[in-house]
Design a protein around this motif. Structure first.
Motif, short mmCIF file in Angstrom:
data_model
loop_
_atom_site.label_atom_id
_atom_site.label_comp_id
_atom_site.label_asym_id
_atom_site.label_seq_id
_atom_site.Cartn_x
_atom_site.Cartn_y
_atom_site.Cartn_z
N PRO A 134 30.71 -12.30 -27.20
CA PRO A 134 29.64 -12.76 -28.11
C PRO A 134 28.79 -13.87 -27.51
O PRO A 134 27.61 -14.00 -27.87
CB PRO A 134 30.41 -13.24 -29.35
N ALA A 135 29.36 -14.67 -26.61
CA ALA A 135 28.57 -15.71 -25.96
C ALA A 135 27.49 -15.09 -25.08
O ALA A 135 26.34 -15.56 -25.06
CB ALA A 135 29.47 -16.63 -25.14
N ALA A 136 27.83 -14.02 -24.35
CA ALA A 136 26.84 -13.34 -23.51
C ALA A 136 25.78 -12.67 -24.38
O ALA A 136 24.58 -12.69 -24.05
CB ALA A 136 27.53 -12.31 -22.62
N TRP A 137 26.20 -12.08 -25.50
CA TRP A 137 25.26 -11.46 -26.44
C TRP A 137 24.30 -12.50 -26.99
O TRP A 137 23.08 -12.28 -27.04
CB TRP A 137 26.06 -10.78 -27.55
N ALA A 138 24.82 -13.64 -27.41
CA ALA A 138 23.98 -14.69 -27.99
C ALA A 138 23.05 -15.29 -26.94
O ALA A 138 21.88 -15.60 -27.23
CB ALA A 138 24.85 -15.78 -28.61
N GLY B 260 21.77 -21.19 -25.39
CA GLY B 260 22.54 -19.96 -25.21
C GLY B 260 23.24 -19.91 -23.87
O GLY B 260 24.41 -19.50 -23.78
N TYR B 261 22.55 -20.34 -22.82
CA TYR B 261 23.18 -20.36 -21.50
C TYR B 261 24.32 -21.37 -21.43
O TYR B 261 25.38 -21.09 -20.85
CB TYR B 261 22.12 -20.66 -20.44
N LEU B 262 24.12 -22.55 -22.00
CA LEU B 262 25.19 -23.55 -22.02
C LEU B 262 26.39 -23.06 -22.83
O LEU B 262 27.54 -23.32 -22.47
CB LEU B 262 24.66 -24.86 -22.59
#
Length: 263
Positions: free
Chosen positions: A9-13, A176-178
């Motif tokens: 989900p972090a990559a999706w966000a 989002g990247y952080l």
């Protein structure tokens, strides 16, 4: 929750927050919901493939197939076999949509209307970037290089918007990247074993970490460093001199001895 389950989900966000810089370019902005749905299906396919588990190249291939099927249903259902399976007519229709989308981009000023060609270009581009981010950050466990496709997506939006995508969109993309980097860092720390956050202050309670100890102090420090970095990225350009004059400025007004026209 496992480390890769948190990374997905972090990559999706991260992909969607970077794609947010494209929102001011097209009206209405409903295309972002289509991109989020297709990208969610691609991320879910990656979760299932990694649980099997498949080899890393096969995982990426499976996600690419899911992305192709989802885009076929969204944009070329009438040309597909059984409404899902792409054939030659689907690819011909996609080429025609891309051609018309490129013409619409050159014809309209921002914000452009949400034509079918422009929508396919936006959704398809976001899905491709999301697939690359998921492959790098989750499948190959390299979150830092995943910033390159995110930067490419944001740079395209900033270039098309005529000089910048705005502070809000920059903050969203950077956050989002952080978030993606912090999710990977937390996963790496959890693999070291139990992490101790140091002595607690009297009367103060900290949330337990996944390893059974105090909350991750390095993760909290990472959040603070990230917040300071984003603040500096916004503030420093405001005080730096621009390139409107001096050596890199416009035409000079000197009276040299040459026979040029002063340009």
């Amino acid at each position: 929750m496992s480390g890769r389950t948190r990374l997905t989900p972090a990559a999706w966000a991260a992909t969607l927050t970077a794609a947010g810089a494209l929102l001011p370019l097209v009206r209405p902005v409903t295309w972002i919901f289509t991109a989020a749905l297709v990208l969610g299906l691609v991320s879910g396919a990656g979760v299932l493939a990694r649980r099997v588990p498949l080899a890393r190249p096969l995982t990426v291939t499976a996600q690419a197939v899911v992305a192709l099927l989802a885009l076929t249903v969204a944009f070329a259902r009438e040309q597909a076999l059984l409404g899902v399976i792409p054939g030659p007519e689907v690819f011909a229709h996609a080429v025609e949509l891309f051609r018309s989308g490129a013409e619409d981009v050159g014809r309209y000023a921002a914000p452009a209307p949400d034509t079918e060609g422009i929508r396919l270009m936006l959704v398809g581009g976001v899905v491709v970037i999301g697939l690359l981010v998921d492959a790098l950050a989750v499948t190959f466990r390299r979150a830092a290089p995943a910033g390159l496709p995110l930067l490419a997506l944001y740079s395209v939006a900033a270039g098309l918007s005529g000089g910048g995508a705005g502070h809000l969109w920059f903050l969203l993309a950077a956050s989002g990247y952080l978030l993606l980097l912090l999710a990977e860092s937390r996963d790496r720390l959890s693999q070291w074993g139990r992490v101790f956050g140091g002595p607690q202050r009297p009367g103060r309670r900290t949330a337990p970490a996944s390893g059974g100890g105090p909350a991750f102090a390095p993760v909290r420090t990472g959040r603070r460093i990230g917040a300071v970095a984003m603040g500096l990225a916004l503030a420093v350009p405001l005080v730096l001199p621009g390139l409107g004059g001096g050596l890199l400025g416009g035409a000079g007004e000197g009276a040299g001895s040459g026979d040029g026209q002063g340009g």
